[in-house]
Design a protein around this motif. Structure first.
Motif, PDB file in Angstrom:
ATOM      1  N   LYS A 139       9.908 -12.573 -31.898  1.00  0.00           N
ATOM      2  CA  LYS A 139      10.987 -12.037 -32.739  1.00  0.00           C
ATOM      3  C   LYS A 139      12.169 -12.976 -32.757  1.00  0.00           C
ATOM      4  N   ALA A 140      12.505 -13.484 -31.579  1.00  0.00           N
ATOM      5  CA  ALA A 140      13.632 -14.403 -31.509  1.00  0.00           C
ATOM      6  C   ALA A 140      13.351 -15.665 -32.310  1.00  0.00           C
ATOM      7  N   GLN A 141      12.079 -16.177 -32.193  1.00  0.00           N
ATOM      8  CA  GLN A 141      11.711 -17.365 -32.973  1.00  0.00           C
ATOM      9  C   GLN A 141      11.761 -17.081 -34.459  1.00  0.00           C
ATOM     10  N   ARG A 144      16.809 -17.514 -40.078  1.00  0.00           N
ATOM     11  CA  ARG A 144      18.184 -17.998 -40.206  1.00  0.00           C
ATOM     12  C   ARG A 144      18.195 -19.436 -40.729  1.00  0.00           C
ATOM     13  N   ASN A 145      17.248 -20.263 -40.190  1.00  0.00           N
ATOM     14  CA  ASN A 145      17.174 -21.643 -40.669  1.00  0.00           C
ATOM     15  C   ASN A 145      16.728 -21.706 -42.132  1.00  0.00           C
ATOM     16  N   LEU A 146      15.751 -20.798 -42.494  1.00  0.00           N
ATOM     17  CA  LEU A 146      15.310 -20.757 -43.891  1.00  0.00           C
ATOM     18  C   LEU A 146      16.448 -20.384 -44.825  1.00  0.00           C
ATOM     19  N   VAL A 180      20.074 -22.119 -48.940  1.00  0.00           N
ATOM     20  CA  VAL A 180      21.426 -22.255 -49.501  1.00  0.00           C
ATOM     21  C   VAL A 180      21.758 -23.718 -49.731  1.00  0.00           C
ATOM     22  N   ASP A 181      21.372 -24.584 -48.765  1.00  0.00           N
ATOM     23  CA  ASP A 181      21.675 -26.010 -48.905  1.00  0.00           C
ATOM     24  C   ASP A 181      20.913 -26.627 -50.071  1.00  0.00           C
ATOM     25  N   ASP A 205      21.795 -17.520 -52.422  1.00  0.00           N
ATOM     26  CA  ASP A 205      21.517 -16.742 -51.218  1.00  0.00           C
ATOM     27  C   ASP A 205      20.091 -16.197 -51.280  1.00  0.00           C
ATOM     28  N   LEU A 206      19.335 -16.409 -50.215  1.00  0.00           N
ATOM     29  CA  LEU A 206      17.941 -15.952 -50.176  1.00  0.00           C
ATOM     30  C   LEU A 206      17.837 -14.430 -50.208  1.00  0.00           C
TER      31      LEU A 206
END
Length: 366
Positions: A84-86, A92-94, A99-100, A105-106
């Protein structure tokens, strides 16, 4: 006296001892009874202890299994927490990368995530393919909106032209099919008329027999060939190519007049039509010409005397001087000044009916 007293004391003591012995025996009996009861109780207690020991072993075994299951569940729970943490980190990275890359916004596409039913592997393959397609497009053309407008107008214009052409083509195909169908009907009707006339004129010229026309392709009458079969009297039905020269000529004359009967014309030129005929057949031809002469005027070029003698008017070309041609016209009259009478056959000719041949024009494959 002392002895008696002592004896009495002894007797009393004996009685007392007997009573004590009796009491002791009763106590012993009671003790033995209690001992048996205690032995039974101990036996029951041993059995209970054995059962309790067995139950305790089962409980310990079950407890051991539960402890193992608990440990595995705890391990799985720890793995799930780690996964879950991964996943949260990846999500969060996706989101940050999305956004970058796309400046959007996803979470705006969150509702569509619940509509996805494809496997993750398939989605990843599609993503790789789409990224490759996106990369192949190259850099973004900032002038694309301005360049798109004239191209769009050109496309709309050409699309309109294309739709008009498609409609015009459909109309042409429909009209062509109608024309081909109507032409096929007219052809079949005319063909059957000529077929009947050909058979009857052949019988008149040959004095019997029969003649046939056959379509080589009844399903495509407008492209079909026509085969000619003839059976002079005394012979079998065969193709016209197998007849003698005179028979072929007379058969061709029959077909010519059969066609002429469908739509006669005021004038008809015949150039040496009797060249390959013998005298008997020339008589048949002359009679046919004089009969048809009641509806049309025939101009026959011939060197045959019988044909010349049967004409109403003779047009001769002579050359009295070298290189100078001269035309001479002679009106043939009998001794009473009357031209040849209209030909009337000795016996009326009975026409025979022939089988109507069906035909059609199938549409060509496109």
């Amino acid at each position: 006296r002392e002895v008696a007293s002592e004896l009495l004391d002894q007797q009393r003591r004996c009685e007392k001892l007997e009573e004590e012995i009796k009491l002791l025996q009763e106590e012993l009996t009671e003790i033995e009874h209690k001992g048996r009861l205690l032995t039974e109780e101990m036996s029951e207690l041993d059995k209970s202890i054995s059962r309790a020991t067995e139950d305790l072993g089962d409980k310990r075994k079950e407890s051991t299994e539960l402890e193992q299951n608990l440990q595995s569940i705890q391990q799985e729970l720890e793995n799930l927490h780690t996964a879950k943490a991964q996943s949260e980190t990846e999500i969060r990275n996706l989101k940050d990368n999305f956004v970058d890359l796309y400046s959007r916004d996803l979470l705006a596409f969150e509702s569509r995530m619940y509509e996805i039913r494809s496997p993750v592997s398939e989605i990843k393959e599609r993503l790789v393919s789409l990224k490759a397609s996106l990369s192949s497009l190259g850099s973004v053309n900032l002038m694309a909106p301005e360049e798109f407008e004239p191209v769009k107008q050109r496309f709309e214009f050409l699309s309109g032209q294309y739709d008009d052409l498609v409609k015009a083509r459909a109309d042409l195909v429909r009209i062509t099919n109608e024309i081909r169908t109507e032409s096929a009907q007219l052809f079949v009707e005319t063909y059957n008329k000529i077929k009947k006339n050909f058979h009857n004129i052949f019988r008149r010229l040959f004095g019997g027999g029969r003649a046939e026309l056959r379509l080589s392709d009844p399903d495509h009458v407008l492209e079909s060939g026509i085969e000619i079969f003839a059976q002079p009297p005394g012979k079998k039905l065969e193709n016209i190519s197998l007849l003698s020269g005179g028979e072929r000529t007379l058969t061709a004359i029959a077909l010519l007049f059969a066609t002429y009967m469908v739509k006669p014309s005021p004038f008809c030129f015949l150039d040496e039509i009797d060249a390959a005929l013998d005298e008997a057949n020339i008589v048949q031809l002359v009679n046919l010409l004089r009969e048809f002469g009641t509806m049309s005027q025939f101009i026959v070029i011939t060197h045959n005397k019988k044909t010349v003698a049967s004409a109403d008017t003779l047009l001769g070309i002579t050359m009295e001087e070298s290189g100078v041609s001269k035309a001479i016209a002679i009106r043939v009259q009998n001794e009473n000044g009357v031209v040849h009478p209209v030909y009337v056959p000795d016996q009326p000719f009975e026409e025979e009916e022939v089988d109507y041949e069906e035909g059609r024009q199938l549409e060509a494959n496109r």
